[in-house]
Write an enzyme that holds these catalytic residues in place. Structure first.
Site, PDB file in Angstrom:
ATOM      1  N   ASP A  23       0.788  -1.247   0.000  1.00 54.13           N
ATOM      2  CA  ASP A  23       0.000   0.000   0.000  1.00 54.13           C
ATOM      3  C   ASP A  23       0.818   1.294   0.000  1.00 54.13           C
ATOM      4  OD1 ASP A  23      -1.943  -1.913   0.211  1.00 54.13           O
ATOM      5  OD2 ASP A  23      -2.732  -1.255   2.148  1.00 54.13           O
ATOM      6  N   LYS A 128      -6.621  -4.781  -3.116  1.00 55.93           N
ATOM      7  CA  LYS A 128      -7.222  -5.526  -2.001  1.00 55.93           C
ATOM      8  C   LYS A 128      -8.263  -4.664  -1.294  1.00 55.93           C
ATOM      9  CE  LYS A 128      -3.488  -4.418   1.297  1.00 55.93           C
ATOM     10  NZ  LYS A 128      -4.271  -3.600   2.213  1.00 55.93           N
ATOM     11  N   CYS A 161      -2.157  -2.616   7.727  1.00 56.56           N
ATOM     12  CA  CYS A 161      -2.160  -3.531   6.579  1.00 56.56           C
ATOM     13  C   CYS A 161      -0.925  -4.431   6.532  1.00 56.56           C
ATOM     14  CB  CYS A 161      -2.320  -2.739   5.290  1.00 56.56           C
ATOM     15  SG  CYS A 161      -3.977  -2.027   5.153  1.00 56.56           S
ATOM     16  N   GLN A 201       7.948 -14.070  21.479  1.00 58.70           N
ATOM     17  CA  GLN A 201       7.655 -15.497  21.695  1.00 58.70           C
ATOM     18  C   GLN A 201       8.257 -16.380  20.594  1.00 58.70           C
ATOM     19  OE1 GLN A 201       3.519 -16.208  23.328  1.00 58.70           O
ATOM     20  NE2 GLN A 201       3.226 -14.140  22.511  1.00 58.70           N
TER      21      GLN A 201
HETATM   22  C1  C5J Z   1      -3.077   0.597   5.537  1.00 60.37           C
HETATM   23  C2  C5J Z   1      -4.787   1.785   6.711  1.00 60.37           C
HETATM   24  N1  C5J Z   1      -2.562   0.420   4.323  1.00 60.37           N
HETATM   25  N2  C5J Z   1      -3.986   2.124   7.711  1.00 60.37           N
HETATM   26  N3  C5J Z   1      -4.302   1.173   5.607  1.00 60.37           N
HETATM   27  O1  C5J Z   1      -2.464   0.284   6.535  1.00 60.37           O
HETATM   28  O2  C5J Z   1      -5.964   2.054   6.765  1.00 60.37           O
END
Ligand code: C5J
Length: 223
Positions: A23, A128, A161, A201
């Protein structure tokens, strides 16, 4: 081969490894985009662009597949649950007209990947609708077709994400390595916590290492 990662060295094979860049979109990172409009400090995210570019270039040069994701939705919002759309800022929701086109809609300028990190022809780009890149996409099928077992991760945001996709991948049996300086959050404490959670862990979600360490393993002669 081994990468000098935390919490312990990661055994890996470049022939079964892919890089996933999550992203790195204009609306999250560029000044004047959706993220900035919501009051986030996008300079934090901009700071990882050079390291991310180096990681992408090093993986490309080593023949490691580079996969890019974009969080975005269909123009008719049929893949955006109302529960997702109705959260966030009431003044600027997914699908609304934002500073770089309709917010998080496929094909709009803000949904595009930064030009500095743009995919090259032949690289897989996954649109996505969720935070995780496996949900409602063909990522799993694509990785199976390539015979991938290890995933290197970069991108934004670390605790949303990126971490969600790492957890999805971990549950599917992949070894996951996060490039520490090629990921960022609008909230530095969340990045720190996410990195600690991932490698806690005995690598419960995966491993972390700096880009320079990963590149030294990807291209040991050039590093
Ligand atoms: C991502 C979000 N890409 N923070 N989106 O992390 O909404």
């Amino acid at each position: 081969m081994k990468i000098d990662a935390l919490p312990f060295a990661l055994e890996w094979d470049p022939a079964t490894t892919a890089l996933i860049v999550i992203d790195m979109q204009r609306d999250f990172i560029e000044p004047g985009g959706f993220g900035a409009t919501l009051g986030n400090d996008v300079t934090l995210l901009q700071a990882i662009v050079p390291a991310t570019a180096r990681l992408i270039a090093g993986c490309r040069a080593a023949g490691i597949p580079v996969i890019h994701t974009r969080e975005c939705h269909r123009p008719d919002l049929s893949d955006c649950p109302p529960a997702k759309r109705l959260r966030g800022s009431p003044s600027l929701r997914i699908g609304d007209a934002g500073p770089m086109g309709r917010v998080l809609i496929a094909g709009e300028p803000g949904a595009e990947i930064l030009p500095e990190l743009a995919p090259v022809p032949g690289e897989k780009v996954i649109d996505k609708p969720g935070k995780g890149a496996f949900y409602a996409t063909d990522l799993g099928t694509h990785l199976a077709g390539l015979g991938i077992r290890t995933l290197i991760f970069a991108g934004v945001t670390t605790e949303v994400c990126v971490q969600t996709t790492m957890r999805e991948a971990n549950d599917r049996g992949f070894d996951c390595l996060l490039a520490e300086d090629a990921t960022e959050s609008y909230f530095p404490a969340f990045k720190t916590a996410a990195i600690e959670m991932i490698r806690a862990q005995g690598a419960i979600v995966g491993w972390t290492a700096p880009v320079a360490t990963i590149l030294a393993a990807v291209a040991p002669i050039d590093a």
